[in-house]
Write an enzyme that holds these catalytic residues in place. Structure first.
Site, short mmCIF file in Angstrom:
data_model
loop_
_atom_site.label_atom_id
_atom_site.label_comp_id
_atom_site.label_asym_id
_atom_site.label_seq_id
_atom_site.Cartn_x
_atom_site.Cartn_y
_atom_site.Cartn_z
N LYS A 101 0.83 -1.21 0.00
CA LYS A 101 0.00 0.00 0.00
C LYS A 101 0.87 1.26 0.00
O LYS A 101 2.08 1.20 0.21
CB LYS A 101 -0.93 -0.05 1.22
CG LYS A 101 -1.90 -1.25 1.20
CD LYS A 101 -2.84 -1.21 2.41
CE LYS A 101 -3.78 -2.41 2.41
NZ LYS A 101 -4.72 -2.36 3.55
N TYR A 114 -12.08 -3.78 -3.54
CA TYR A 114 -12.61 -3.78 -2.18
C TYR A 114 -14.14 -3.84 -2.16
O TYR A 114 -14.76 -3.43 -1.17
CB TYR A 114 -12.12 -2.55 -1.42
CG TYR A 114 -10.69 -2.66 -0.92
CD1 TYR A 114 -10.31 -3.69 -0.05
CD2 TYR A 114 -9.71 -1.74 -1.30
CE1 TYR A 114 -9.01 -3.80 0.42
CE2 TYR A 114 -8.40 -1.84 -0.83
CZ TYR A 114 -8.07 -2.87 0.03
OH TYR A 114 -6.78 -2.98 0.51
N PHE A 167 -15.63 2.47 6.73
CA PHE A 167 -14.26 2.85 6.35
C PHE A 167 -14.01 2.79 4.85
O PHE A 167 -12.90 3.08 4.38
CB PHE A 167 -13.23 1.97 7.08
CG PHE A 167 -13.38 0.48 6.83
CD1 PHE A 167 -12.85 -0.12 5.68
CD2 PHE A 167 -14.05 -0.33 7.74
CE1 PHE A 167 -12.97 -1.48 5.45
CE2 PHE A 167 -14.18 -1.70 7.51
CZ PHE A 167 -13.64 -2.27 6.36
N ASN A 209 -1.82 0.05 7.08
CA ASN A 209 -1.31 -1.24 7.57
C ASN A 209 -0.48 -1.97 6.52
O ASN A 209 -0.32 -3.18 6.56
CB ASN A 209 -2.46 -2.10 8.11
CG ASN A 209 -3.47 -2.46 7.05
OD1 ASN A 209 -3.32 -2.09 5.88
ND2 ASN A 209 -4.51 -3.18 7.43
N HIS A 264 -1.84 -5.69 1.61
CA HIS A 264 -3.05 -6.47 1.37
C HIS A 264 -2.66 -7.87 0.92
O HIS A 264 -1.74 -8.04 0.13
CB HIS A 264 -3.90 -5.82 0.26
CG HIS A 264 -4.98 -6.73 -0.26
ND1 HIS A 264 -6.22 -6.82 0.35
CD2 HIS A 264 -4.98 -7.64 -1.26
CE1 HIS A 264 -6.94 -7.74 -0.30
NE2 HIS A 264 -6.22 -8.24 -1.28
N GLU A 268 -9.02 -11.48 -7.50
CA GLU A 268 -8.16 -10.30 -7.33
C GLU A 268 -6.99 -10.31 -8.30
O GLU A 268 -6.63 -9.26 -8.86
CB GLU A 268 -7.65 -10.23 -5.89
CG GLU A 268 -8.77 -9.94 -4.88
CD GLU A 268 -8.30 -9.86 -3.45
OE1 GLU A 268 -9.09 -9.46 -2.59
OE2 GLU A 268 -7.12 -10.22 -3.18
N1 UDP Z 1 -9.74 -0.96 7.19
C1 UDP Z 1 -9.84 0.28 7.74
N2 UDP Z 1 -10.59 0.42 8.89
C2 UDP Z 1 -11.20 -0.63 9.50
C3 UDP Z 1 -11.08 -1.90 8.92
C4 UDP Z 1 -10.34 -2.04 7.75
O1 UDP Z 1 -9.30 1.25 7.22
O2 UDP Z 1 -11.84 -0.44 10.53
C5 UDP Z 1 -8.95 -1.12 5.95
C6 UDP Z 1 -7.61 -1.75 6.26
O3 UDP Z 1 -6.63 -1.06 5.50
C7 UDP Z 1 -7.76 -3.16 5.77
C8 UDP Z 1 -8.75 -3.00 4.62
O4 UDP Z 1 -9.63 -1.97 5.05
O5 UDP Z 1 -6.52 -3.70 5.39
C9 UDP Z 1 -9.54 -4.22 4.26
O6 UDP Z 1 -10.17 -4.72 5.45
P1 UDP Z 1 -10.14 -6.28 5.78
O7 UDP Z 1 -11.08 -6.51 6.91
O8 UDP Z 1 -10.38 -7.05 4.52
O9 UDP Z 1 -8.65 -6.50 6.33
P2 UDP Z 1 -7.41 -7.29 5.70
O10 UDP Z 1 -7.95 -8.42 4.87
O11 UDP Z 1 -6.62 -6.30 4.89
O12 UDP Z 1 -6.64 -7.77 6.89
MG MG Z 2 -9.39 -8.48 3.41
#
Ligand code: UDP
Ligand code: MG
Length: 144
Positions: free
Chosen positions: A10, A50, A58, A113, A116, A127
């Site tokens: 990212k 997404y 979010f 974070n 992905h 994807e």
């Molecule tokens: N995210 C966020 N706020 C939240 C939860 C998720 O900004 O409260 C963002 C975060 O960058 C995350 C992405 O949305 O990586 C996708 O969420 P997911 O639950 O799929 O997490 P991941 O699979 O990336 O661990």
């Molecule tokens: Mg995810």
């Protein structure tokens, strides 16, 4: 089983100079790069990628962040690649991600974070197709 999974580094990974570190960690788990490119995602691609989060509070912030600068998209291949990448990444929220994971050691907050990784084999197929053509997914000459 040998799998392929999509990884995105990212905007924060590029801004903070952590691309090499993150790729190195993934390679350390025995995963091989079979596709990689630097791209600037547009809103349409971000919304498709997404889509599952469309109704989350979010979502707008997430699309805004992921399209804010160029990113690295990559396909990694290896035994149980989907699960291995997820374990290497750690929990979504760096505050609870375990030490030794990419997010636990390096990420700043739940939005920034760093990485992905696809969450299932089915998701990975969808994807990968969003980012790469079949011809761009190379077969390693000695890919065992
Ligand atoms: N995210 C966020 N706020 C939240 C939860 C998720 O900004 O409260 C963002 C975060 O960058 C995350 C992405 O949305 O990586 C996708 O969420 P997911 O639950 O799929 O997490 P991941 O699979 O990336 O661990
Ligand atoms: Mg995810």
């Amino acid at each position: 089983m040998k799998q392929r999974t999509l990884v995105l580094l990212k905007p924060d990974a590029l801004e903070r100079g952590l691309v090499g570190e993150i790729i190195s960690r993934l390679e350390g788990w025995g995963l091989k790069i079979i596709a990689m490119k630097m791209i600037w995602m547009d809103e349409a691609l971000a919304e498709r990628h997404y889509a599952v989060h469309r109704d989350k509070p979010f979502f707008a912030g997430l699309v805004n962040f992921i399209t804010s600068s160029p990113i690295i998209a990559a396909v990694f291949e290896g035994e149980d690649a989907v699960e291995v990448v997820r374990r290497a990444m750690g929990e979504t929220d760096p505050a609870i991600a375990r030490p030794g994971t990419i997010r636990g050691d390096l990420a700043q907050d739940i939005e920034r974070n760093l990485i992905h990784g696809s969450d299932s084999v089915e998701t990975a197929k969808r994807e990968i197709a969003l980012f790469f053509s079949n011809a761009e997914n190379f077969k390693l000459p000695r890919g065992d």
